[in-house]
Design a protein around this motif. Structure first.
Motif, mmCIF file in Angstrom:
data_model
loop_
_atom_site.group_PDB
_atom_site.id
_atom_site.type_symbol
_atom_site.label_atom_id
_atom_site.label_comp_id
_atom_site.label_asym_id
_atom_site.label_seq_id
_atom_site.Cartn_x
_atom_site.Cartn_y
_atom_site.Cartn_z
ATOM 1 N N PRO A 22 0.822 -1.207 0.000
ATOM 2 C CA PRO A 22 0.000 0.000 0.000
ATOM 3 C C PRO A 22 0.861 1.263 0.000
ATOM 4 N N ASP A 23 0.451 2.233 -0.798
ATOM 5 C CA ASP A 23 1.104 3.549 -0.871
ATOM 6 C C ASP A 23 2.299 3.632 -1.811
ATOM 7 N N ALA A 24 2.648 2.524 -2.429
ATOM 8 C CA ALA A 24 3.802 2.582 -3.338
ATOM 9 C C ALA A 24 3.430 3.327 -4.617
ATOM 10 N N GLY A 25 2.117 3.387 -4.923
ATOM 11 C CA GLY A 25 1.697 4.165 -6.093
ATOM 12 C C GLY A 25 0.938 3.369 -7.137
ATOM 13 N N LYS A 26 0.359 2.253 -6.726
ATOM 14 C CA LYS A 26 -0.374 1.412 -7.677
ATOM 15 C C LYS A 26 -1.546 2.165 -8.317
ATOM 16 N N THR A 27 -2.315 2.851 -7.476
ATOM 17 C CA THR A 27 -3.483 3.568 -8.003
ATOM 18 C C THR A 27 -3.047 4.681 -8.942
ATOM 19 N N THR A 28 -2.007 5.398 -8.542
ATOM 20 C CA THR A 28 -1.526 6.505 -9.373
ATOM 21 C C THR A 28 -1.026 5.977 -10.712
ATOM 22 N N LEU A 29 -0.285 4.888 -10.680
ATOM 23 C CA LEU A 29 0.228 4.348 -11.940
ATOM 24 C C LEU A 29 -0.926 3.861 -12.826
ATOM 25 N N SER A 48 -10.366 9.740 -4.643
ATOM 26 C CA SER A 48 -9.664 10.636 -3.759
ATOM 27 C C SER A 48 -8.891 9.774 -2.781
ATOM 28 N N ARG A 49 -7.596 9.883 -2.836
ATOM 29 C CA ARG A 49 -6.791 8.973 -2.030
ATOM 30 C C ARG A 49 -6.761 9.341 -0.558
ATOM 31 N N LYS A 50 -6.963 10.585 -0.282
ATOM 32 C CA LYS A 50 -6.882 11.034 1.107
ATOM 33 C C LYS A 50 -7.783 10.214 2.023
ATOM 34 N N LEU A 144 10.420 8.561 -8.295
ATOM 35 C CA LEU A 144 11.772 9.011 -8.590
ATOM 36 C C LEU A 144 11.912 10.533 -8.527
ATOM 37 N N ASP A 145 10.782 11.215 -8.368
ATOM 38 C CA ASP A 145 10.836 12.670 -8.281
ATOM 39 C C ASP A 145 11.351 13.127 -6.922
ATOM 40 N N ARG A 146 11.511 12.176 -5.986
ATOM 41 C CA ARG A 146 12.069 12.608 -4.698
ATOM 42 C C ARG A 146 13.167 11.644 -4.262
HETATM 43 P P1 G4P Z 1 -1.391 2.736 -3.683
HETATM 44 O O1 G4P Z 1 -2.522 2.640 -4.652
HETATM 45 O O2 G4P Z 1 -0.233 1.851 -4.047
HETATM 46 O O3 G4P Z 1 -1.778 2.586 -2.264
HETATM 47 O O4 G4P Z 1 -0.754 4.195 -3.776
HETATM 48 P P2 G4P Z 1 -1.349 5.541 -4.371
HETATM 49 O O5 G4P Z 1 -1.287 5.536 -5.841
HETATM 50 O O6 G4P Z 1 -2.656 5.826 -3.727
HETATM 51 O O7 G4P Z 1 -0.234 6.550 -3.871
HETATM 52 C C1 G4P Z 1 0.084 6.719 -2.499
HETATM 53 C C2 G4P Z 1 0.657 8.102 -2.270
HETATM 54 O O8 G4P Z 1 1.878 8.225 -3.006
HETATM 55 C C3 G4P Z 1 -0.240 9.220 -2.765
HETATM 56 O O9 G4P Z 1 -0.016 10.348 -1.929
HETATM 57 C C4 G4P Z 1 0.318 9.523 -4.139
HETATM 58 O O10 G4P Z 1 0.041 10.820 -4.598
HETATM 59 C C5 G4P Z 1 1.789 9.329 -3.879
HETATM 60 N N1 G4P Z 1 2.525 9.035 -5.118
HETATM 61 C C6 G4P Z 1 2.205 8.151 -6.103
HETATM 62 N N2 G4P Z 1 3.128 8.181 -7.086
HETATM 63 C C7 G4P Z 1 4.054 9.102 -6.709
HETATM 64 C C8 G4P Z 1 5.240 9.594 -7.312
HETATM 65 O O11 G4P Z 1 5.645 9.219 -8.406
HETATM 66 N N3 G4P Z 1 5.919 10.530 -6.605
HETATM 67 C C9 G4P Z 1 5.521 11.003 -5.387
HETATM 68 N N4 G4P Z 1 6.264 11.914 -4.788
HETATM 69 N N5 G4P Z 1 4.395 10.572 -4.807
HETATM 70 C C10 G4P Z 1 3.674 9.631 -5.452
HETATM 71 P P3 G4P Z 1 -1.078 10.899 -0.894
HETATM 72 O O12 G4P Z 1 -0.444 12.058 -0.228
HETATM 73 O O13 G4P Z 1 -1.536 9.764 -0.045
HETATM 74 O O14 G4P Z 1 -2.298 11.303 -1.778
HETATM 75 P P4 G4P Z 1 -2.511 12.596 -2.702
HETATM 76 O O15 G4P Z 1 -2.656 13.722 -1.780
HETATM 77 O O16 G4P Z 1 -1.322 12.724 -3.595
HETATM 78 O O17 G4P Z 1 -3.760 12.277 -3.462
#
Ligand code: G4P
Length: 539
Positions: A22-29, A48-50, A144-146
């Motif tokens: 969880p939180d690695a970015g699956k949903t975003t990808l 909305s991920r929040k 990779l942006d951070r």
């Molecule tokens: P998940 O489905 O694997 O649980 O992860 P999800 O995509 O919900 O991403 C978890 C958090 O990581 C989100 O932040 C998301 O914005 C952030 N994130 C995803 N990809 C990247 C990336 O490439 N770079 C950075 N810096 N962050 C990334 P959040 O604060 O929980 O939500 P939000 O406020 O961005 O919506």
């Protein structure tokens, strides 16, 4: 249908799941793949991920608002001549069984890692399942942006923690946290990204240059350029060589670096992934391997979900098509019930909507209205060629609760709801030996399932339940080698556990821990104990 048409359709299909902690970015990808695939126009619209991490009820509401499914959704879109089916898997570890079933239905998996965290606990578990099934795994190192771990260290981590060698397909250009682009090792060119001003809502602008282009030297500072050349040399000299066969077998993972949030490297990943990931392949059945090009239709059920749409009390069985062509209103043979079933109103899931479809092909996922006959793992095939795909293995339950309806007048709805969730495979149902019919013992693989049970019974069946957690953590199915019935009276020392029966009247003992189990086996030396029901395999 001609065989040629079938072959063409199969070749186009890419059916996969994204696995991650969880939180690695699956949903975003996922969202960004849809964005590049043209299936959505502005990222940020999926959910909305929040709110995602709050109470389970919020989470379920949100999943519902996505209009797809509560636990694992299926998204379909086209890109560059490919038909892509992404099977979403729930991130929470309590849904590992659900995820496992989803992984039975895919041809490859994308593993998303957070560059700063590397391989995390849930990734390890899901990876193990892919490895067992020899599913090809593609790795996307995200964020990779951070600041994060060095790419070379992440490669080591994959090898040391997961035991898989990796082949970087691209390599980040620049320094940690301030990468400027990626170097594509196949094309020997660099893609430099302009600054992201839209927070990744739109596809990102980039310029592409060959590695020896003088303009690239000008664009990068001297140290960065030299470091890139050194890294490339090192990878070419000391790294793995690319071997698609090892990838297909799950022994080598192509590795990509990027940032889903800022769209850095996403398009490159999508294109390379589609080029290298396998189209549907043959699957093992009771009648040997069944190739997707076999013109006789076959499929299996990998998920059942009721009440996805609160307006209709529908129940959908999700099937993965394995061979032949699927046609609306076709009649198929269902081995479990030994019946012919007409498949009317099949549904498919396009980005955010579902719609009725007329045809589908191997690799596609179709939702069928289920009158209550389908079970997880069931095979559907053509009546003239009857066979069954391998049964799904199950997870042994580890958490137990006694459950009953608060209002005894609601017993009928209560039983209906409990039965439904059992058929979906969300819970396992037991009855205590000698106890009345008003309560059940429910077994699950995680505690979140109990919240889901409570929530769904209330929202879908209007029943409030009383739920009392039991102190057991181990379930064992019981048998005597001579076939004698196992009853509470035939055992010694079972007062340390609870004797129950599963839905098929198989005797099961629930105990606190492995130590208590030792006590039982010492007292009943001939007793045989199994982790799962006698007709099932364990995961
Ligand atoms: P998940 O489905 O694997 O649980 O992860 P999800 O995509 O919900 O991403 C978890 C958090 O990581 C989100 O932040 C998301 O914005 C952030 N994130 C995803 N990809 C990247 C990336 O490439 N770079 C950075 N810096 N962050 C990334 P959040 O604060 O929980 O939500 P939000 O406020 O961005 O919506």
């Amino acid at each position: 249908m001609s065989l040629e048409e079938l072959k063409q359709e199969i070749k186009k299909r890419r059916t996969f799941a994204i696995i991650s902690h969880p939180d690695a970015g699956k949903t975003t990808l996922t969202e960004k793949l849809l964005l590049y695939g043209g299936a959505i126009h502005l990222a940020g619209s999926i959910k909305s991920r929040k709110t995602q991490r709050h109470a389970v009820s919020d989470w379920m509401e949100i999943e519902k608002q996505r209009g797809i499914s509560v636990t694992s959704s299926v998204l379909q879109f086209d890109y560059a001549g490919c038909r892509i089916n992404i099977l979403d898997t729930p991130g929470h570890q309590d849904f590992s069984e659900d995820t496992y079933r989803t992984l039975m239905a895919v041809d490859s998996a994308v593993m998303v890692l957070d560059a700063a965290k590397g391989v995390e606990a849930q990734t390890k578990k899901l990876f193990k399942v892919c490895k067992q099934r020899h599913i090809p795994i593609f790795t996307f190192v995200n964020k990779l942006d951070r600041y994060g771990k060095a790419p070379i260290d992440l490669m080591d981590e994959l090898e040391n923690v997961l035991g898989i060698r990796s082949y970087p397909m691209n390599w980040p250009v620049g320094s940690d946290g301030r990468y400027q682009g990626v170097y594509d090792r196949q094309k020997k060119q660099v893609e430099l990204f302009s600054a992201d001003t839209t927070h990744g809502q739109k596809a990102r602008q980039s310029v592409t240059m060959r590695i020896d282009d003088p303009a690239l030297r000008d664009a990068l500072d001297a140290d960065t350029y030299q470091a890139l050349l050194d890294d490339i040399d090192l990878l070419d000299a000391a790294g793995e060589s690319f071997d698609l066969e090892r990838v297909a077998h799950g022994d080598l993972t192509p590795m990509f670096f990027g940032s889903a949030m800022t769209n850095f490297g996403v398009q490159n990943f999508l294109e390379e992934y589609l080029r290298l990931a396998p189209a549907p392949t043959a699957r093992l059945s009771s009648d040997g391997m069944i190739a997707p090009e076999d013109e006789q239709f076959s499929a299996f059920v990998f998920k059942i979900q009721a009440n996805m749409n609160p307006a209709h009390r529908d129940r959908l069985a999700f099937i993965r098509i394995c061979s032949g062509k699927f046609e609306r209103n076709m009649s198929v043979y269902h081995a479990k019930s030994d019946k012919l079933i007409k498949l009317s109103q099949p549904q498919q899931f396009l980005a955010q909507d579902r719609q009725i479809i007329d045809t589908a092909w191997p690799g596609d996922i179709v939702g069928l209205f289920d009158p209550g006959v389908f079970g997880i793992g069931d095979t559907l095939c053509t009546p003239s060629h009857k066979f069954q795909y391998e049964d799904f293995p199950v997870f042994p339950p580890e958490k137990f609760a006694r459950v009953q309806a608060k209002d005894t007048m609601k017993r009928k709805q209560f039983v209906k709801g409990i039965e439904q969730l059992t058929q979906e495979g969300a819970i396992q149902l037991f009855q205590q030996a000698g106890a009345g019919m008003e309560s059940y013992i429910v077994g699950t693989v995680g505690t979140l399932q109990f919240e889901v049970l409570e929530y769904r019974l209330k929202n879908e069946y209007n029943v409030d339940i009383e739920l009392v957690m039991q102190p057991f953590e181990v379930a064992r199915w019981l048998a005597f080698p001579d076939g004698r019935a196992v009853t509470p009276a035939s055992l010694r020392g079972t007062d340390r556990g609870m004797f129950v029966y599963d839905r098929h009247e198989n005797p099961v003992l629930l105990v606190n821990n492995e130590w208590a189990l030792g006590w039982i086996t010492d007292n009943n030396p001939t007793l045989e104990l199994y982790h799962v029901p006698p007709d099932k395999k364990e995961v």
